[in-house]
Design a protein around this motif. Structure first.
Motif, PDB file in Angstrom:
ATOM      1  N   ASP A 486      72.575 130.669 -28.858  1.00  0.00           N
ATOM      2  CA  ASP A 486      72.335 129.965 -30.124  1.00  0.00           C
ATOM      3  C   ASP A 486      71.381 130.802 -30.979  1.00  0.00           C
ATOM      4  N   GLU A 489      68.252 129.108 -32.626  1.00  0.00           N
ATOM      5  CA  GLU A 489      67.094 128.955 -31.729  1.00  0.00           C
ATOM      6  C   GLU A 489      66.403 130.290 -31.483  1.00  0.00           C
ATOM      7  N   PRO A 698      77.020 126.923 -31.322  1.00  0.00           N
ATOM      8  CA  PRO A 698      77.540 126.961 -29.947  1.00  0.00           C
ATOM      9  C   PRO A 698      78.385 125.748 -29.571  1.00  0.00           C
TER      10      PRO A 698
END
Length: 828
Positions: A486, A489, A698
């Motif tokens: 991801d 993140e 994702p």
């Protein structure tokens, strides 16, 4: 050959297919001395228009003169036997009709360039010219030179003058009637010849040769030449091998004058022989293959289903060993006496697979692709025609080779868009043409893929094709482990460096330590998508196309990937003269550069269009990687296609989102195919594989289906959407692109065409006009009209004829005479 009655008639006429965008063929008259030889499928050289000389193919021989014009004579009959088969002539017509182009365009693309002729302008002195007094001194010198040589080309004159002066001088000499300019026609193909040396018949026995050596005791240099010959052909083999002689290059180290003397004295003789441009393969080096039980079951199932279906879709996961199954089927077909064609989507893919196939089939196999020279392609073409090659491996254009006894066509990676030709016409799809070729020759078609196109899978599910599936990898190999990274993140936690997540960099580093190889996939070549000024926001743009220029660092250039325009990277901003120019975005070249900076001790290679332009570039890159000389291979979609490397245990997808969110109704299908295919390069042998996918989403369904290896679930979801919007495979789509240098003219022509089509077909079947994704290319504005036609509900032939009529009608209007209408049937 034609009937005797026709030859006895007053004149013989031939219809000739010419490489011009005109629908009909042209009738020419055949001189009497060629009348008995002129056959359908032979090449002829003909005059066309005022000054053109063209290579054409005879499509019919008859005794009827044309009604609307006086038939010209053919200039040359190039063949005594046909070089184009009846099956090919039928195919040219079918492709032209289906893909809405011209038969001559199909023929021009189907024949290797080396089989056509080119004409060169030559100059000779006018034999009637006597007025030498009116020539200037320099003109007289040039005329004397031409007279001395008999005739000269423009290139010959350019040695004396620059190009501008050559043209000026020729015009003046023509005006004074001093010279004649004519076209000399040359065939482009030249066979490869080598010179050989052998003993003359008088000395070709052991006793005579020994006596000769003694005679030359007083002439040591000549004796040395002779002994050199015997070092390659021993006395014991002399009578058996002397006829073929030895290559002249073996005499490089001996006296050339002594060799000439021996030839002059009729002791040795020189001969020239024609040889193949392709290396011979020793039969002792050939190998056989053994199938695993699942592979054998798949092969047997395919053969059984061929009894009921002309085409079979073979859905085998990545690494399942489809190539070995292909080999098994090819051997069976060849043993029955039939021919086999195996289509591959990309030259990069042919490089590795061809090596494997040659080890099994040796010289029976020919290879055909665009990286070969003109002469090499002619040799393969003629090899198929003469029966030398019973099995050919090649890219999409191979479908037009002169097969007459096809038993099987294999289309590997059948989902690949590389099988579709975009420019120039014919804009055909080799997979679909293969189905028609097989139908005409009563052959079978095997479509193979780990990620079949929805069109093919839908045909299989609806009983049009047979279906065989193999869901097990070869041997002990397992499917790779998937990790979705991801990037949102990673950025939040400041774990991103030059677009690489820390997770991916750590995995690459560990792989290097383990001496295992990694592949990094990014479907964009170049260093960066564009160059941007941080002060005034200037972006380098192509002056001919509505796109930014791609930054190529190593060449220090900005390049348009649409028209090829190139300029040097500016040192300062062209607008505000700031030095703050920054590369924006990421291409394969930048990834290679960044990785080299992060892992300075590693060996990194890049494989994309920029690094594979030369003939052997693919082979060199693949060989280096396969031999373990490279740690990381960075590449575009080229690296996703069927390549097999034992030591690759890590694949990194740099940016999955650009594929998923591309504005196209097939974007989800393409993203699934591309990510699945590139992931399949990891863990193909005993070593477990790992695939890291960088994405901002994702949870996207496409990625979930990829990591679960669930093609069927993905297909079932997507096919419902396709049906709801009436997109392929539930309809056929024809895209008509209108091009003009004036935006308003292009838009107006597209609008009028759309209105006419809506009245004929209904509004629901017509989309547009809309500007193309790239609105301007090569200074022409592009607008598209899409026609969606339900399958089996409309007369496709009548619809296509109506579209042709409307395009012709618009092109006859003064305002739209210079507008181009490009028709793309079954757009992908």
């Amino acid at each position: 050959m034609q009937s005797a009655e026709l030859f006895d008639s007053e004149t013989v006429f031939v219809d000739v297919l010419l490489p011009v965008p005109i629908r009909q063929s042209f009738t020419y008259r055949v001189p009497r001395h060629w009348a008995a030889l002129a056959s359908e499928g032979c090449r002829v050289i003909v005059p066309f228009g005022k000054n053109r000389v063209l290579t054409g193919i005879i499509s019919a021989v008859h005794g009827t003169p044309p009604e609307k014009y006086k038939a010209k004579y053919i200039s040359e009959l190039m063949d005594e036997e046909p070089v184009v088969t009846t099956e090919q002539l039928w195919l040219f017509q079918w492709v032209a009709e289906y893909y809405m182009c011209y038969p001559g365009e199909v023929m021009n693309m189907a024949l290797p360039s080396g089989m056509k002729v080119n004409s060169e302008s030559r100059i000779e002195v006018n034999p009637d010219f006597e007025d030498h007094e009116n020539l200037e001194g320099f003109e007289q010198d040039i005329l004397s030179t031409i007279e001395e040589k008999g005739s000269v080309s423009y290139a010959d004159l350019s040695k004396f003058l620059d190009e501008a002066n050559v043209n000026k001088l020729i015009k003046k000499l023509i005006a004074k009637h001093a010279i004649i300019v004519y076209e000399e026609v040359k065939e482009r193909y030249t066979p490869k010849k080598i010179k050989k040396i052998r003993l003359t018949k008088k000395y070709a026995s052991q006793a005579a040769a020994l006596g000769l050596i003694e005679e030359l005791e007083t002439k040591p240099k000549q004796q040395e030449v002779l002994l050199n010959y015997f070092s390659h052909i021993s006395m014991d083999e002399l009578e058996a091998k002397n006829l073929h002689g030895i290559d002249k290059v073996f005499f490089k180290e001996t006296s050339s004058s002594s060799l000439k003397t021996l030839i002059k004295n009729e002791i040795l003789e020189e001969l020239e022989i024609t040889v193949s441009r392709f290396d011979k393969i020793d039969p002792d080096d050939l190998m056989s293959i053994t199938l695993t039980e699942p592979q054998q079951q798949a092969s047997d199932s395919i053969m059984q289903i061929f009894a009921d279906f002309q085409a079979v879709l073979f859905h085998g996961i990545t690494g399942s060993g489809k190539t070995e199954i292909y080999i098994d089927l090819i051997e069976k077909v060849l043993s029955s006496g039939s021919q086999v064609l195996m289509l591959l989507p990309e030259i990069a893919l042919t490089t590795q697979i061809v090596g494997r196939l040659q080890k099994v089939f040796g010289d029976k196999m020919g290879v055909y692709h665009s990286k070969f020279s003109d002469n090499e392609r002619v040799e393969v073409y003629m090899g198929v025609l003469r029966g030398q090659y019973q099995f050919v491996v090649g890219v999409r254009s191979s479908i037009f080779l002169p097969f007459t006894n096809l038993g099987l066509i294999i289309v590997d990676e059948e989902h690949e868009t590389s099988y579709k030709q975009f420019d120039p016409a014919p804009r055909y799809h080799a997979r679909d043409v293969a189905i028609m070729v097989a139908y005409k020759q009563h052959a079978k078609v095997l479509l193979g893929s780990a990620t079949p196109s929805f069109e093919s899978y839908w045909q299989a599910k609806n009983g049009k094709y047979g279906l065989v599936e193999l869901h097990q990898r070869y041997g002990s190999a397992k499917l790779p482990e998937f990790v979705l990274i991801d990037m949102k993140e990673e950025r939040k936690e400041e774990r991103v460096k030059n677009g690489f997540s820390q997770t991916l960099l750590t995995a690459i580093e560990e792989n290097i330590k383990k001496k295992e190889q990694s592949i990094i996939f990014q479907n964009r070549r170049g260093y960066a998508p564009y160059l941007n000024c941080e002060e005034c926001n200037w972006i380098g743009e192509c002056h001919q196309c509505a796109v930014s220029l791609t930054h190529h660092l190593y060449e220090n250039t900005l390049v348009c990937h649409y028209c090829g325009y190139t300029e040097t990277v500016p040192k300062v901003c062209p607008v505000c003269e700031s030095t703050k120019l920054k590369s924006m975005g990421v291409g394969t070249e930048k990834i290679e550069d960044d990785l080299q900076e992060i892992f300075p001790e590693s060996r990194i290679l890049r494989m994309d269009l920029d690094t594979t332009r030369s003939k052997n570039a693919y082979q060199n890159i693949i060989s280096e990687f396969a031999e373990g000389e490279v740690d990381i291979l960075v590449g575009t979609q080229m690296i996703s296609k069927g390549l097999d490397f034992d030591n690759v245990s890590l694949v990194g997808v740099f940016n999955a989102d650009k594929m998923i969110y591309f504005p196209d109704f097939r974007s989800a299908e393409r993203a699934f195919q591309m990510i699945t295919q590139v992931s399949g390069r990891a863990g193909r042998k005993e070593k477990p594989g790992k695939v890291l996918i960088q994405t901002g989403g994702p949870g996207h369904s496409v990625l979930q289906y990829v990591i679960e290896n669930d093609y069927i679930g993905f297909y079932e979801k997507e096919i419902l959407e396709r049906e709801g919007f009436n997109y392929p495979p539930f309809s056929r789509v024809i895209c008509i692109t209108v091009k003009h240098v004036m935006r308003n003219v292009s838009h107006k022509a597209a609008g009028l065409l759309a209105e006419r089509l809506k009245k004929y077909l209904g509004k629901e079947r017509i989309l547009g006009p809309e500007k193309s994704l790239v609105e301007r290319i090569r200074n022409q504005y592009l607008f598209e009209v899409w026609v969606k036609l339900e399958k089996d509900k409309l007369n496709m032939k009548a619809v296509k004829q109506y579209i042709r009529e409307q395009i012709t009608d618009l092109n006859t209007e003064k305002e739209f005479k210079s507008a181009r209408f490009v028709v793309n049937v079954d757009v992908v």
